[in-house]
Design an enzyme around this catalytic site. Structure first.
Site, PDB file in Angstrom:
ATOM      1  N   LYS A  37      33.715   5.074  59.023  1.00 40.07           N
ATOM      2  CA  LYS A  37      32.538   5.837  59.432  1.00 40.07           C
ATOM      3  C   LYS A  37      31.324   5.163  58.817  1.00 40.07           C
ATOM      4  CE  LYS A  37      29.912   9.177  57.998  1.00 40.07           C
ATOM      5  NZ  LYS A  37      28.648   8.792  58.666  1.00 40.07           N
TER       6      LYS A  37
ATOM      7  N   GLU B  59      31.564   3.845  45.142  1.00 47.48           N
ATOM      8  CA  GLU B  59      30.453   2.923  44.812  1.00 47.48           C
ATOM      9  C   GLU B  59      29.183   3.729  44.999  1.00 47.48           C
ATOM     10  OE1 GLU B  59      30.710   0.028  43.621  1.00 47.48           O
ATOM     11  OE2 GLU B  59      32.576  -0.880  44.300  1.00 47.48           O
TER      12      GLU B  59
ATOM     13  N   CYS C 156      21.591  -0.522  45.494  1.00 46.48           N
ATOM     14  CA  CYS C 156      22.159   0.315  44.431  1.00 46.48           C
ATOM     15  C   CYS C 156      22.062  -0.359  43.076  1.00 46.48           C
ATOM     16  CB  CYS C 156      23.619   0.604  44.758  1.00 46.48           C
ATOM     17  SG  CYS C 156      24.509  -0.894  45.221  1.00 46.48           S
TER      18      CYS C 156
ATOM     19  N   GLU D 259      17.409   7.814  40.592  1.00 44.15           N
ATOM     20  CA  GLU D 259      17.406   6.678  41.523  1.00 44.15           C
ATOM     21  C   GLU D 259      16.348   6.922  42.600  1.00 44.15           C
ATOM     22  OE1 GLU D 259      20.674   6.215  44.359  1.00 44.15           O
ATOM     23  OE2 GLU D 259      20.839   4.142  43.701  1.00 44.15           O
TER      24      GLU D 259
HETATM   25  P1  NAD Z   1      24.794   9.261  51.366  1.00 42.27           P
HETATM   26  O1  NAD Z   1      25.660   9.708  50.242  1.00 42.27           O
HETATM   27  O2  NAD Z   1      23.814  10.207  51.903  1.00 42.27           O
HETATM   28  O3  NAD Z   1      25.678   8.805  52.613  1.00 42.27           O
HETATM   29  C1  NAD Z   1      26.621   7.764  52.528  1.00 42.27           C
HETATM   30  C2  NAD Z   1      27.653   7.938  53.622  1.00 42.27           C
HETATM   31  O4  NAD Z   1      28.381   9.135  53.370  1.00 42.27           O
HETATM   32  C3  NAD Z   1      27.061   8.089  55.027  1.00 42.27           C
HETATM   33  O5  NAD Z   1      27.892   7.427  55.938  1.00 42.27           O
HETATM   34  C4  NAD Z   1      27.098   9.598  55.235  1.00 42.27           C
HETATM   35  O6  NAD Z   1      27.149   9.968  56.585  1.00 42.27           O
HETATM   36  C5  NAD Z   1      28.394   9.948  54.525  1.00 42.27           C
HETATM   37  N1  NAD Z   1      28.502  11.346  54.080  1.00 42.27           N
HETATM   38  C6  NAD Z   1      27.509  12.214  53.805  1.00 42.27           C
HETATM   39  N2  NAD Z   1      28.025  13.423  53.464  1.00 42.27           N
HETATM   40  C7  NAD Z   1      29.372  13.294  53.502  1.00 42.27           C
HETATM   41  C8  NAD Z   1      30.479  14.181  53.248  1.00 42.27           C
HETATM   42  N3  NAD Z   1      30.273  15.453  52.902  1.00 42.27           N
HETATM   43  N4  NAD Z   1      31.718  13.713  53.388  1.00 42.27           N
HETATM   44  C9  NAD Z   1      31.939  12.422  53.727  1.00 42.27           C
HETATM   45  N5  NAD Z   1      30.965  11.552  54.016  1.00 42.27           N
HETATM   46  C10 NAD Z   1      29.681  11.973  53.892  1.00 42.27           C
HETATM   47  O7  NAD Z   1      24.110   7.925  50.858  1.00 42.27           O
HETATM   48  P2  NAD Z   1      23.037   7.046  51.645  1.00 42.27           P
HETATM   49  O8  NAD Z   1      21.720   7.724  51.540  1.00 42.27           O
HETATM   50  O9  NAD Z   1      23.572   6.669  52.976  1.00 42.27           O
HETATM   51  O10 NAD Z   1      23.042   5.717  50.764  1.00 42.27           O
HETATM   52  C11 NAD Z   1      22.242   5.525  49.668  1.00 42.27           C
HETATM   53  C12 NAD Z   1      23.058   5.657  48.405  1.00 42.27           C
HETATM   54  O11 NAD Z   1      24.137   4.724  48.421  1.00 42.27           O
HETATM   55  C13 NAD Z   1      22.272   5.324  47.155  1.00 42.27           C
HETATM   56  O12 NAD Z   1      22.527   6.289  46.169  1.00 42.27           O
HETATM   57  C14 NAD Z   1      22.831   3.977  46.736  1.00 42.27           C
HETATM   58  O13 NAD Z   1      22.705   3.701  45.366  1.00 42.27           O
HETATM   59  C15 NAD Z   1      24.243   4.080  47.162  1.00 42.27           C
HETATM   60  N6  NAD Z   1      24.833   2.746  47.309  1.00 42.27           N
HETATM   61  C16 NAD Z   1      25.764   2.342  46.394  1.00 42.27           C
HETATM   62  C17 NAD Z   1      26.311   1.069  46.483  1.00 42.27           C
HETATM   63  C18 NAD Z   1      27.327   0.587  45.483  1.00 42.27           C
HETATM   64  O14 NAD Z   1      27.994  -0.399  45.763  1.00 42.27           O
HETATM   65  N7  NAD Z   1      27.471   1.227  44.333  1.00 42.27           N
HETATM   66  C19 NAD Z   1      25.916   0.214  47.509  1.00 42.27           C
HETATM   67  C20 NAD Z   1      24.973   0.657  48.420  1.00 42.27           C
HETATM   68  C21 NAD Z   1      24.439   1.941  48.319  1.00 42.27           C
END
Ligand code: NAD
Length: 505
Positions: free
Chosen positions: A184, A258, A292, A393
């Site tokens: 997804k 992550e 991130c 963040e």
């Molecule tokens: P998010 O948590 O809002 O969403 C990430 C993914 O999770 C999306 O595909 C979203 O649709 C899905 N999601 C949301 N709610 C869910 C649920 N209840 N169950 C399952 N899936 C769900 O994050 P975002 O805004 O898309 O991304 C930004 C964040 O990602 C930042 O905090 C960033 O630091 C982090 N990030 C971490 C890494 C790493 O490698 N550590 C890399 C890139 C981004």
């Protein structure tokens, strides 16, 4: 407003495009223009069920699950090569959808995706999928084989900031270990995930790589709760990661998380300041700060603070903001209006807390892209770890500068964070830096540069930045489970010592 001529991305299940059961689609907005530019399936539980069934069936096929290492290595090479062969198209799609600059996406992301497949294609040749243990004292005459087997159907849930890169970190080790996957992508940036699924279907058997599009609370949740999914690998925010860990506990799924970060770059008084000024800006401004592991906190020794900030302001003025598809652009837009508003609110909160905006802090109007979500590179001095903008963040092009003196311990300031994804040191004393690196609580520590990600080095978080490691040969471990198979070679029951515990001979 969306119009019927927008490209539509249905699900990709069992090797073919598959319309969403409920017929619903979500608008996907181009962050440079603020306009809808395509639509993606707004999936539901039934779609997830279809994809998991297809993935389950594909996993039950021994031709995939029990493929020889030599053959699987070839398959991984083919996957990497098809990424390179279609690199220009994938890069353009990725740049347009995520706002990442075309120069970086084509020069770094696409190459890194292919390279990870190549690294794992080599790694599995030596990977211990089976290991033979000779007999020991007890039990006698027993030979044991330790097998590393794939888990089954793995779910990959990704974020929008580096869509194709994050995807590769999950699917490459999953496929290298013989699993099947249901992906997804973020509903904000599903385009390259779908294109990759199509391209990979020329190589992979149907059902091995499926994509279900939709929102987190529907499709994401259905994946995390599905009883036939063995593992969830998630990249996203810490809040969602915590929710996923809790939800996955019901079916005791393996989880890799992550999550967010608040990386601290320490500038020691002996640092090469020209290098530190360039490196610190590169560390935060790449992908407009939506990384991130960005260097979002800059800890600067007071002896070099003013001169460093002055130089960083000079350099920040020269960063070109604009259309990510223009090769001259260094910083593209933020992903969405919501993200733009969130970043702007953090800048306001910094001002309210008494910190100063040394540069930037405002929306950038880009000619021809007046509705895009462009933010200036922003340098905030006078920050302390306790201020909201310096501990939460932001995920935007905003660096919080924290000054330290001889009596302060910069490593302790860096570690004073709930996150632990990245940290770094700018210094000419790289021997002392090795010691500091060991004390920094972060999964990646970089000395005299930033974003030194390698496809053969493990990447992941400490503390609330998550757990599990992606990239490198280590990443295969978390997509396998271990079985031991023991064979007794003694044919005479009375000669088996343990039998005497039960039987009289
Ligand atoms: P998010 O948590 O809002 O969403 C990430 C993914 O999770 C999306 O595909 C979203 O649709 C899905 N999601 C949301 N709610 C869910 C649920 N209840 N169950 C399952 N899936 C769900 O994050 P975002 O805004 O898309 O991304 C930004 C964040 O990602 C930042 O905090 C960033 O630091 C982090 N990030 C971490 C890494 C790493 O490698 N550590 C890399 C890139 C981004």
């Amino acid at each position: 407003m969306s119009t019927p001529e927008h490209t539509r991305y249905p699900h990709f299940i069992n090797g073919i495009k598959s319309e969403p059961t409920n017929g619903a689609y979500l608008d996907v907005v181009d962050p440079s223009t603020g306009q809808v530019h395509c639509k993606t399936a707004d999936g539901c539980e039934a779609d997830v069920q279809n994809a998991v069934s297809a993935a389950n069936l594909a996993f039950s096929n021994p031709a995939w699950r029990e493929m020889s290492k030599a053959h699987r290595s070839q398959v991984l090479y083919q996957l990497g090569n098809i990424v390179l062969a279609n690199g220009a198209e994938l890069a353009e799609l990725e740049s347009r959808s995520s706002g990442g600059t075309i120069t970086r996406v084509s020069g770094l992301d696409i190459i890194a995706v292919a390279d990870l497949f190549f690294v794992l294609a080599e790694a599995i040749k030596d990977y211990s999928f089976s290991e033979f243990l000779p007999p020991r004292l007890i039990p006698e005459q027993v030979h044991t084989t330790v097998l590393r087997e794939p888990l089954g159907v793995c779910a990959a849930i990704t974020a929008w900031n580096f869509p194709i890169l994050l995807l590769s970190w999950k699917i490459a080790p999953a496929l290298a270990a013989g699993n099947t996957v249901v992906v997804k992508a973020s509903e904000l940036t599903p385009q390259t995930t779908f294109r990759l699924a199509e391209l990979f279907s020329e190589i992979l058997p149907p059902g091995v790589f499926n994509v279900v599009s939709g929102r987190g609370e529907t499709v994401g949740e259905a994946l995390v709760t599905h009883p036939n999914i063995a593992k969830v690998s998630f990249t996203g925010s810490t809040a969602t990661g915590k929710h996923i860990q809790r939800t996955a506990a019901d079916t005791l799924k393996r989880v890799t998380l992550e999550l967010g970060g608040k990386g601290a770059a320490i500038v020691m008084p002996d640092a090469n300041l020209e290098l530190a000024a360039h490196g610190a800006l590169f560390g935060i401004m790449m992908n407009s700060g939506q990384a991130c592991e960005a260097a979002s906190r800059l800890l600067v020794h007071e002896a070099v603070h003013d001169v460093l900030i002055e130089r960083m302001v000079d350099l920040a003025k020269k960063i070109t903001i604009g259309n990510p598809l223009d090769p001259d652009t260094a910083m593209g837009p933020l992903i969405s209006k919501a993200q733009f508003d969130k970043v702007a609110a953090f800048i306001d909160s910094a001002k309210g807390a008494g910190a100063s905006v040394a540069f930037g802090g405002k929306r950038q109007v880009v000619s021809g892209f007046e509705n895009g979500y462009f933010m200036q590179p922003t340098i905030i001095t006078g920050s302390t770890n306790s201020m909201t903008h310096a501990c939460e963040e932001i995920f935007g092009p905003v660096v919080s500068v924290i000054r330290f003196g001889d009596d302060d311990d910069p490593v302790a300031i860096a570690n004073d964070s709930r996150y632990g994804l990245s940290a770094g040191i700018f210094t000419e004393n790289v021997v002392r830096a090795q010691g500091m690196a060991r004390n920094l609580q972060a999964g990646s520590v970089w000395i005299n540069d930033w974003h030194m990600m390698r496809t053969d080095a493990p990447f992941g978080g400490y503390k609330e930045s998550g757990y599990g490691r992606e990239m490198g040969a280590h990443s295969i471990d978390s997509y396998t489970q271990i079985k031991s198979v023991s064979t007794g070679f003694e044919r005479e029951p009375a000669r088996k010592l343990p039998h005497h515990f039960i039987h009289k001979f």
